[in-house]
Design an enzyme around this catalytic site. Sequence first.
Site, short mmCIF file in Angstrom:
data_model
loop_
_atom_site.label_atom_id
_atom_site.label_comp_id
_atom_site.label_asym_id
_atom_site.label_seq_id
_atom_site.Cartn_x
_atom_site.Cartn_y
_atom_site.Cartn_z
N HIS A 12 0.74 -1.39 -0.33
CA HIS A 12 -0.24 -0.19 0.37
C HIS A 12 1.10 1.25 -0.04
CE1 HIS A 12 0.19 -0.66 4.89
NE2 HIS A 12 1.10 0.31 4.36
N HIS A 59 -1.42 4.60 9.82
CA HIS A 59 -0.66 4.73 10.42
C HIS A 59 -0.23 6.17 10.98
CE1 HIS A 59 -0.03 2.67 6.58
NE2 HIS A 59 0.97 2.17 6.70
N HIS A 192 10.04 -4.11 4.06
CA HIS A 192 10.54 -3.11 3.87
C HIS A 192 10.74 -2.12 5.38
CE1 HIS A 192 6.08 -1.95 4.09
NE2 HIS A 192 6.19 -0.74 4.32
N GLU A 239 4.54 -5.38 8.40
CA GLU A 239 2.55 -5.07 8.17
C GLU A 239 2.01 -6.72 7.27
OE1 GLU A 239 2.48 -0.74 6.96
OE2 GLU A 239 2.77 -2.29 5.55
C1 DHB Z 1 6.28 2.96 2.40
C2 DHB Z 1 5.53 2.18 2.32
C3 DHB Z 1 4.44 2.06 3.07
O1 DHB Z 1 4.43 0.59 3.86
C4 DHB Z 1 3.98 2.94 4.16
O2 DHB Z 1 2.79 3.04 5.18
C5 DHB Z 1 4.51 4.69 3.75
C6 DHB Z 1 5.73 4.15 2.79
C7 DHB Z 1 7.07 3.33 1.33
O3 DHB Z 1 8.16 2.11 0.91
O4 DHB Z 1 7.51 4.32 1.14
FE FE Z 2 2.50 0.99 5.64
#
Ligand code: DHB
Ligand code: FE
Length: 279
Positions: A12, A59, A192, A239
Amino acid sequence: MARILGSITTSHVPAIGGAIARNRQQDPYWKPFFDGFAPVHRWLDETRPDTVVVFYNDHGLNFFLDTMPMFAVGAAVGYRNADEGWGIPEVPPFEGDPAFSWHLIEHLVARDFDITSCQAMTVDHAFTLPMALLWPSQRWPVRVVPVCVNTVQAPLPSAARCLALGRAVGEAIRNWPDDRRVLVLGTGGLSHQLDGERAGFINKPFDLAFMDSLAANPQWATRYGTRELVELAGTQGVELLMWLAARGALGDRAVELHRNYHIPVSNTAAGLMLLEPAA
Ligand code: DHB
Ligand code: FE
């Protein structure tokens, strides 16, 4: 009784909203990501869900660090998006499904999930962008029930607990005396990390092992505690708990119909899976 059509799980990343706003879906950077959704669109045309239960993590738009429910279920008539500061356009509001929300809340509490019920709730990019990926016209043909899982404020719920939550949501769908056709959507991940010494961390072998486990052996990820998941998938990669919850709703056996995996989108390994409950 209501029917579970399947689960769709997807990343997302906010930058997706920027790509949609600027019509960049066919740019070389974005094409491998957006093209992954073509089979999902064909499947949605065939299965035509009425209601979507969306497992996502807020978030900081609706819940902030001062007050963070572990599990929150929307019971509103409708939900709107609001500016989160990413510079992406807000999407049209979503129609809620309060009758189904309250059935779900009753069932979850009966199953000993002490969830927070929300009769007013804004939804952030983790909810809106996957919806826009599924229905690019943004004329939503479905009603929605948001299920928000804390991945922001430690301690987080365990993988086992998220899988169990999903299983209980699946039971609630299957015992709802209505002919609704229900899609389960789970958003976030895959690996990530946006901050700290490991910013930019991606773990492809772990992501692929996780995706491989999901249909036949969703318990696989429950061997890891939250800290281990953070080590393996990155601080924000946890997540993937949303994927476990969505998979749980399908019941014991599920089949994989489609997947896509692309590195990177922004700082994130972008994953997509479509599963159906096994006949
Ligand atoms: C990014 C990924 C995310 O899951 C998020 O909530 C905000 C930013 C990103 O990779 O930039
Ligand atoms: Fe996120």
